[in-house]
Design a protein around this motif. Structure first.
Motif, short mmCIF file in Angstrom:
data_model
loop_
_atom_site.label_atom_id
_atom_site.label_comp_id
_atom_site.label_asym_id
_atom_site.label_seq_id
_atom_site.Cartn_x
_atom_site.Cartn_y
_atom_site.Cartn_z
N TYR A 108 0.83 -1.21 0.00
CA TYR A 108 0.00 0.00 0.00
C TYR A 108 0.86 1.25 0.00
CZ TYR A 108 -3.19 3.58 1.94
OH TYR A 108 -3.91 4.72 2.15
N ILE A 109 0.55 2.17 -0.93
CA ILE A 109 1.15 3.51 -0.92
C ILE A 109 0.05 4.45 -0.43
CG2 ILE A 109 2.31 5.30 -2.25
CD1 ILE A 109 3.86 2.70 -2.27
N GLY A 110 0.25 5.10 0.70
CA GLY A 110 -0.81 5.83 1.37
C GLY A 110 -1.19 7.16 0.77
N ASP A 111 -2.27 7.74 1.29
CA ASP A 111 -2.73 9.06 0.88
C ASP A 111 -1.63 10.09 1.12
OD1 ASP A 111 -5.14 7.76 0.52
OD2 ASP A 111 -6.09 8.61 2.31
N TYR A 112 -1.39 10.93 0.14
CA TYR A 112 -0.42 12.03 0.26
C TYR A 112 1.01 11.55 0.55
CZ TYR A 112 -4.81 14.61 0.99
OH TYR A 112 -6.08 15.11 0.86
N ALA A 113 1.30 10.29 0.30
CA ALA A 113 2.59 9.72 0.71
C ALA A 113 3.80 10.48 0.17
CB ALA A 113 2.66 8.24 0.29
N PHE A 114 3.73 10.92 -1.09
CA PHE A 114 4.85 11.64 -1.70
C PHE A 114 4.41 13.01 -2.24
CE2 PHE A 114 6.00 7.16 -1.98
CZ PHE A 114 7.32 7.18 -1.52
N ARG A 115 3.29 13.50 -1.80
CA ARG A 115 2.77 14.76 -2.35
C ARG A 115 3.74 15.92 -2.08
NH1 ARG A 115 -3.02 17.98 -1.47
NH2 ARG A 115 -2.65 19.40 -3.20
N ALA A 116 3.85 16.80 -3.08
CA ALA A 116 4.65 18.02 -2.96
C ALA A 116 6.11 17.71 -2.59
CB ALA A 116 4.02 18.96 -1.94
N THR A 117 6.67 16.69 -3.25
CA THR A 117 8.09 16.37 -3.07
C THR A 117 8.83 16.61 -4.38
OG1 THR A 117 7.85 14.04 -3.71
CG2 THR A 117 7.48 14.58 -1.38
N TYR A 118 10.13 16.35 -4.35
CA TYR A 118 10.97 16.47 -5.55
C TYR A 118 11.15 15.11 -6.22
CZ TYR A 118 12.13 21.21 -4.06
OH TYR A 118 12.07 22.53 -3.71
N LEU A 119 10.29 14.16 -5.90
CA LEU A 119 10.43 12.80 -6.40
C LEU A 119 10.43 12.77 -7.93
CD1 LEU A 119 10.56 9.83 -5.35
CD2 LEU A 119 8.11 9.72 -5.79
N ALA A 120 11.52 12.25 -8.49
CA ALA A 120 11.64 12.15 -9.95
C ALA A 120 11.71 10.71 -10.42
CB ALA A 120 12.88 12.90 -10.43
N ARG A 121 12.10 9.78 -9.54
CA ARG A 121 12.24 8.37 -9.93
C ARG A 121 11.74 7.47 -8.81
NH1 ARG A 121 17.12 10.49 -11.05
NH2 ARG A 121 18.11 9.42 -9.31
N ILE A 122 10.96 6.48 -9.21
CA ILE A 122 10.49 5.48 -8.26
C ILE A 122 10.14 4.21 -9.02
CG2 ILE A 122 8.08 6.24 -8.35
CD1 ILE A 122 7.86 5.51 -5.38
N THR A 123 10.43 3.08 -8.43
CA THR A 123 10.03 1.79 -9.00
C THR A 123 9.07 1.13 -8.02
OG1 THR A 123 12.15 1.51 -10.14
CG2 THR A 123 10.81 -0.46 -9.81
N LEU A 124 7.87 0.87 -8.49
CA LEU A 124 6.89 0.22 -7.63
C LEU A 124 7.03 -1.29 -7.76
CD1 LEU A 124 3.69 2.37 -8.32
CD2 LEU A 124 5.33 2.59 -6.44
N PRO A 125 7.20 -1.99 -6.65
CA PRO A 125 7.32 -3.46 -6.73
C PRO A 125 6.00 -4.11 -7.09
CG PRO A 125 7.22 -2.75 -4.45
CD PRO A 125 7.29 -1.50 -5.27
N ASP A 126 6.07 -5.36 -7.52
CA ASP A 126 4.88 -6.11 -7.92
C ASP A 126 3.94 -6.43 -6.76
OD1 ASP A 126 5.66 -6.12 -10.56
OD2 ASP A 126 6.71 -8.03 -10.43
#
Length: 313
Positions: A108-126
């Motif tokens: 689970y990736i929660g509500d607002y988990a990465f909101r308003a960040t500088y996140l440019a790269r992420i790999t979501l696992p299966d």
């Protein structure tokens, strides 16, 4: 005899003078799925937002967070006391996190988990099954791969990003309100074959040039594609029953709408399919045998409706 005695004494001295063996240092065993690695935008340690050293945020407790400050390419490492099961609500909200690797125990990736960040790269696992509302809203993401395990995505989850393309897996059946709205760089969307509903404002204010809605879709929400400035061609699948108010409103370059259904979908407003006054070349193409039915149902568009053969699309 003396010679042999001399060598025996010398051997004894060498043995007694040799260094004793050092005891082996046990290597620390890393428990799988207890590590998150990350990079930060400003070269400083990233501290999870509102973290209270309990299991609410990650399903585990942080036991260390190390980072070599001052380097934009340095890797930070957050270690937990057990495998983490989620990236909880607000986990990294508003932080300087730039990239992150997520263990394959996370579901689970929660509500607002990465909101308003500088996140440019992420790999979501299966392992990820659910992504909460606003989870990646207003980040720097240019691409993301959604694994087949994902079955739900919350409202505005990817809104206001720099995404170029989205490929939705077959596991997704609904695109919620505003999910990809205001992604001004978004040029292409590939739907999974099981999508049934496209929510209000789902793709509003994006850079799409064409949209092909699959036959599985039943409803297109209000303002779903509103204000897509470069949208020129739309194909509506056979299963579409309702098209919400201003679904394609303010799409000033929309010239071609292809309808595959023999029965006209119900329109939520007179300009649900755009304003035909924007161009003299505006046309709505419907199956040859359904022209009269469409003209009767869509009176506002009647003069723009023409028949087409099935091989045209």
């Amino acid at each position: 005899m003396r010679k042999y005695l001399f060598f025996a004494i010398a051997a004894t001295v060498l043995v007694s003078c040799s260094k004793p063996e050092m005891p082996s240092v046990p290597t620390e065993e890393i428990v799988p799925n207890t590590i998150i690695t990350y990079q930060s935008f400003n070269g400083k340690q990233v501290i999870p937002h509102y973290y209270n050293y309990d299991t609410t945020t990650f399903g585990a407790i942080i036991i260390s967070n190390t980072f070599q400050e001052g380097s934009s390419v340095a890797i930070g490492t957050i270690k937990f006391d057990r495998p983490i099961t989620q990236i909880g609500d607000n986990a990294f909200y508003g932080t300087y996190i730039r990239s992150i690797t997520i263990p394959d125990s996370v579901t689970y990736i929660g509500d607002y988990a990465f909101r308003a960040t500088y996140l440019a790269r992420i790999t979501l696992p299966d392992s990820v099954k659910s992504i909460g509302k606003y989870a990646f809203c207003a980040t720097s993401l240019t691409s993301i791969t959604l694994p087949d395990s994902v079955i739900s995505i919350g409202t505005y989850a990817f809104a206001s990003n720099d995404l170029f393309e989205i490929i939705l897996p077959d596991s997704i059946t609904s695109i919620e309100e505003g999910t990809f709205s205001n992604c001004f760089s978004l040029r292409n969307i590939i739907f999974g074959k099981n999508i049934q509903t496209i929510g209000n404002e789902a793709f509003s204010s994006t850079n799409l040039s064409g949209v092909e809605i699959p036959d599985s879709v039943i409803s297109v929400g209000e303002r779903a594609f509103e204000d897509c400035e470069w949208l020129g061609r739309v194909v509506l699948g056979k299963g579409v029953k309702t098209i919400g108010k201003e679904a394609f409103g303010k799409c000033k370059r929309l010239l071609e709408v292809y309808c595959k259904s023999q029965e006209p979908p119900v329109l939520g407003s007179e300009t649900a399919l755009g304003d035909p006054q924007n161009s003299v070349n505006y046309k709505i193409y419907v199956p040859q045998g359904a022209v009269d039915a469409y003209k009767s149902a869509w009176n506002n568009y009647s003069e723009y409706i023409v028949g087409y053969d099935s091989d045209t699309i």
